[in-house]
Design a protein around this motif. Sequence first.
Motif, PDB file in Angstrom:
ATOM      1  N   GLN A  16       3.862   7.511   5.815  1.00 24.92           N
ATOM      2  CA  GLN A  16       4.943   6.798   5.588  1.00 24.92           C
ATOM      3  C   GLN A  16       5.423   7.074   4.055  1.00 24.92           C
ATOM      4  OE1 GLN A  16       7.000   5.174   7.550  1.00 24.92           O
ATOM      5  NE2 GLN A  16       5.409   5.691   9.269  1.00 24.92           N
ATOM      6  N   ALA A  17       4.274   7.006   3.136  1.00 26.24           N
ATOM      7  CA  ALA A  17       4.337   7.130   1.801  1.00 26.24           C
ATOM      8  C   ALA A  17       4.912   8.636   1.431  1.00 26.24           C
ATOM      9  CB  ALA A  17       3.132   6.992   0.891  1.00 26.24           C
ATOM     10  N   ILE A  18       4.325   9.609   2.056  1.00 25.59           N
ATOM     11  CA  ILE A  18       4.877  11.167   2.079  1.00 25.59           C
ATOM     12  C   ILE A  18       6.355  11.360   2.353  1.00 25.59           C
ATOM     13  CG2 ILE A  18       4.724  13.254   2.885  1.00 25.59           C
ATOM     14  CD1 ILE A  18       1.707  12.841   3.138  1.00 25.59           C
ATOM     15  N   LYS A  19       6.697  10.510   3.263  1.00 22.95           N
ATOM     16  CA  LYS A  19       8.161  10.531   3.946  1.00 22.95           C
ATOM     17  C   LYS A  19       9.062   9.980   2.787  1.00 22.95           C
ATOM     18  CE  LYS A  19       8.115   8.315   7.550  1.00 22.95           C
ATOM     19  NZ  LYS A  19       8.852   7.740   9.122  1.00 22.95           N
ATOM     20  N   ARG A  20       8.439   8.614   2.259  1.00 22.87           N
ATOM     21  CA  ARG A  20       9.464   8.132   1.237  1.00 22.87           C
ATOM     22  C   ARG A  20       9.597   8.816  -0.137  1.00 22.87           C
ATOM     23  NH1 ARG A  20       7.965   1.618   0.045  1.00 22.87           N
ATOM     24  NH2 ARG A  20       8.351   1.893   2.334  1.00 22.87           N
ATOM     25  N   VAL A  21       8.556   9.584  -0.427  1.00 20.10           N
ATOM     26  CA  VAL A  21       8.557  10.520  -1.623  1.00 20.10           C
ATOM     27  C   VAL A  21       9.380  11.692  -1.494  1.00 20.10           C
ATOM     28  CG1 VAL A  21       7.304  11.873  -3.528  1.00 20.10           C
ATOM     29  CG2 VAL A  21       6.512   9.652  -2.792  1.00 20.10           C
ATOM     30  N   PHE A  22       9.206  12.368  -0.400  1.00 18.90           N
ATOM     31  CA  PHE A  22       9.957  13.571  -0.159  1.00 18.90           C
ATOM     32  C   PHE A  22      10.920  13.797   0.831  1.00 18.90           C
ATOM     33  CE2 PHE A  22       5.663  14.748  -1.567  1.00 18.90           C
ATOM     34  CZ  PHE A  22       5.659  15.566  -2.486  1.00 18.90           C
ATOM     35  N   GLY A  23      11.181  12.597   1.364  1.00 18.66           N
ATOM     36  CA  GLY A  23      12.442  12.417   2.176  1.00 18.66           C
ATOM     37  C   GLY A  23      12.439  13.704   3.313  1.00 18.66           C
ATOM     38  N   ASP A  24      13.528  14.400   3.333  1.00 20.94           N
ATOM     39  CA  ASP A  24      13.941  15.487   4.392  1.00 20.94           C
ATOM     40  C   ASP A  24      13.077  16.726   3.937  1.00 20.94           C
ATOM     41  OD1 ASP A  24      15.576  13.953   5.849  1.00 20.94           O
ATOM     42  OD2 ASP A  24      17.313  14.632   4.878  1.00 20.94           O
ATOM     43  N   LYS A  25      12.582  16.684   2.609  1.00 25.37           N
ATOM     44  CA  LYS A  25      11.851  18.039   2.256  1.00 25.37           C
ATOM     45  C   LYS A  25      10.273  17.906   2.757  1.00 25.37           C
ATOM     46  CE  LYS A  25      14.492  18.540  -2.079  1.00 25.37           C
ATOM     47  NZ  LYS A  25      15.051  19.874  -1.697  1.00 25.37           N
ATOM     48  N   ALA A  26       9.889  16.879   3.186  1.00 27.10           N
ATOM     49  CA  ALA A  26       8.810  16.658   3.830  1.00 27.10           C
ATOM     50  C   ALA A  26       8.565  17.601   4.937  1.00 27.10           C
ATOM     51  CB  ALA A  26       8.383  15.251   4.402  1.00 27.10           C
ATOM     52  N   LYS A  27       9.731  18.197   5.686  1.00 31.92           N
ATOM     53  CA  LYS A  27       9.642  19.201   6.667  1.00 31.92           C
ATOM     54  C   LYS A  27       9.772  20.579   6.182  1.00 31.92           C
ATOM     55  CE  LYS A  27      10.139  18.985  10.556  1.00 31.92           C
ATOM     56  NZ  LYS A  27       9.143  19.107  11.437  1.00 31.92           N
ATOM     57  N   MET A  86       2.066   9.317  -6.155  1.00 31.84           N
ATOM     58  CA  MET A  86       2.508  10.723  -6.109  1.00 31.84           C
ATOM     59  C   MET A  86       3.827  10.857  -6.742  1.00 31.84           C
ATOM     60  SD  MET A  86       2.408  11.709  -1.752  1.00 31.84           S
ATOM     61  CE  MET A  86       2.734   9.841  -1.157  1.00 31.84           C
ATOM     62  N   GLN A  87       4.753  10.039  -7.198  1.00 29.34           N
ATOM     63  CA  GLN A  87       5.823  10.437  -7.893  1.00 29.34           C
ATOM     64  C   GLN A  87       5.292  10.457  -9.292  1.00 29.34           C
ATOM     65  OE1 GLN A  87       7.666   6.788  -6.692  1.00 29.34           O
ATOM     66  NE2 GLN A  87       9.129   7.822  -5.333  1.00 29.34           N
ATOM     67  N   GLU A  88       4.411   9.478  -9.765  1.00 26.60           N
ATOM     68  CA  GLU A  88       4.035   9.740 -11.324  1.00 26.60           C
ATOM     69  C   GLU A  88       3.374  11.023 -11.494  1.00 26.60           C
ATOM     70  OE1 GLU A  88       0.809   7.489 -14.207  1.00 26.60           O
ATOM     71  OE2 GLU A  88       1.081   6.466 -12.417  1.00 26.60           O
ATOM     72  N   ALA A  89       2.584  11.546 -10.594  1.00 31.99           N
ATOM     73  CA  ALA A  89       1.653  12.894 -10.694  1.00 31.99           C
ATOM     74  C   ALA A  89       2.988  14.070 -10.840  1.00 31.99           C
ATOM     75  CB  ALA A  89       0.922  12.997  -9.422  1.00 31.99           C
ATOM     76  N   ILE A 134       0.598  -1.126   0.006  1.00 34.75           N
ATOM     77  CA  ILE A 134      -0.101  -0.039  -0.135  1.00 34.75           C
ATOM     78  C   ILE A 134       0.800   1.236  -0.078  1.00 34.75           C
ATOM     79  CG2 ILE A 134      -1.877   1.364   1.194  1.00 34.75           C
ATOM     80  CD1 ILE A 134      -2.638  -1.383   2.329  1.00 34.75           C
ATOM     81  N   ILE A 135       1.898   1.280   0.826  1.00 33.08           N
ATOM     82  CA  ILE A 135       2.858   2.522   0.813  1.00 33.08           C
ATOM     83  C   ILE A 135       3.353   2.650  -0.343  1.00 33.08           C
ATOM     84  CG2 ILE A 135       4.814   3.379   1.888  1.00 33.08           C
ATOM     85  CD1 ILE A 135       4.228   1.740   4.391  1.00 33.08           C
ATOM     86  N   GLN A 136       3.817   1.706  -1.125  1.00 31.47           N
ATOM     87  CA  GLN A 136       4.343   1.610  -2.523  1.00 31.47           C
ATOM     88  C   GLN A 136       3.525   2.203  -3.531  1.00 31.47           C
ATOM     89  OE1 GLN A 136       7.632   1.629  -3.250  1.00 31.47           O
ATOM     90  NE2 GLN A 136       7.148   2.293  -5.647  1.00 31.47           N
ATOM     91  N   SER A 137       2.084   1.734  -3.348  1.00 28.87           N
ATOM     92  CA  SER A 137       1.165   2.312  -4.340  1.00 28.87           C
ATOM     93  C   SER A 137       0.960   3.826  -4.163  1.00 28.87           C
ATOM     94  CB  SER A 137      -0.071   1.650  -4.043  1.00 28.87           C
ATOM     95  OG  SER A 137      -0.890   2.080  -4.937  1.00 28.87           O
ATOM     96  N   HIS A 138       0.772   4.083  -3.006  1.00 30.25           N
ATOM     97  CA  HIS A 138       0.568   5.810  -2.434  1.00 30.25           C
ATOM     98  C   HIS A 138       1.848   6.508  -3.318  1.00 30.25           C
ATOM     99  CE1 HIS A 138      -2.988   4.350  -0.566  1.00 30.25           C
ATOM    100  NE2 HIS A 138      -2.622   4.510   0.769  1.00 30.25           N
TER     101      HIS A 138
END
Length: 417
Positions: free
Chosen positions: A321-332, A288-291, A280-284
């Motif tokens: 968890q998915a947001i963290k995976r996509v954005f990493g440190d930029k999520a802050k 986001m990455q595709e968009a 599920i995390i990978q799908s989410h």
Amino acid sequence: MKGKRREVAMRIIISGMGIVSAIGMDVPAYWNNLVSGKSGLRPITLFDTSKYRCKLGYEVVDLDPQQLGITKGVNTYDRIQLFTSGAAKLAWGDAGLHAGYYSSEDMGVVLGSTYGYIDSVSRFYMESLRYSPAYVSPIAFANTVMNAPAGRIAINFKIKGLCSTIATGESSGLDAIGYACDFIRTGRCRTILVGAGSVLCEGTFMGFYYTRLLSGSKDKERELCSPFDKNGNGLILGEGAAMLVLEGLEQARLRGAPILAEVKGLGSQFACNQKDPEDIIQSHAASMQEAIASSNIGLKDISLIIANANSDPRTDNLEAQAIKRVFGDKAKEITTTAIKSATGECLDASALMQTLAGVCAIRDGKVPPIVNLKEPIESDRIRYAYEAYERPIDAVLINAFSHYGKSTSMVISACNE
């Protein structure tokens, strides 16, 4: 404007918006209440809740068809059609469109609706069983068809082009936008009314209640919608509809249309194994990455994330968890907000309500807060909107994730010419 279609415009813009919701019956009221942190939560009056632990919902009250511009044949509309047709009329007026500008064949309507017709279906069959089929109104049967709300809009606006309904659960609204964009880009339509609607009815309520997804459905739980909060104990259902007018950028310029925002890109994925959190995390994350990739912008260009989060502790955590995976440190650095503690989980309609919020955020440079957020999950890795504040907003990422595995994300931005 009749005749052959001109060259297809590849850039798609939003030129009009309309909404019917528990916190506002038009865009200004909705946005002002959203930014103010007002919640539409109230006791449910649409059906008897005495046999349930859950008593609250985000119900649309004081519904006046005349106020929504519906004056003829009101008794033939069911509740979902009042919502979607009313929001469509508001969006049409907001876009400055008038009868005859586009030919009927050049216009279309696409609705996202998976749950919207359940109320009419259940009422029709209950009456059939109680009184016999001979006593049920033929008009009531017409409203049991999934495509009836879209068909009603097509009739109202004399649309003879595309008329379609997309049913992908909570992601239906964004999927409807993607479908409409494809039709405009291929030259099959010039303008499309696209949106989604949902009704707070006992049939849908029971489904979420008995699967224990509703806040308060377990013993001694308080009914409270608090997305991304450690104390979140389930979602609370809402209702309403939101509609957009989509057009190609060049065509919108030709008619002097208001250009509210641009649809930059969409991403869509499906998690086959709903029991596997990683799937599920990978799908989410992939949606986001595709968009973002299809928008031709970078992670740094995203100013705001309007999340799917609805106070279901499992799904909220997976999205975080998915947001963290996509954005990493930029999520802050990127603000994440969620609106469903103000509007409720409106199922099909939620993603369109999020989209309206995103357009208004870009226009006004304001971030709406997450109502009831006190103890956030992943607070050290994600920047949440605890309260409304002002900041420049260039591009907004919107998430809509279905309970059935469908993940859809969309990027909108200001239309930089």
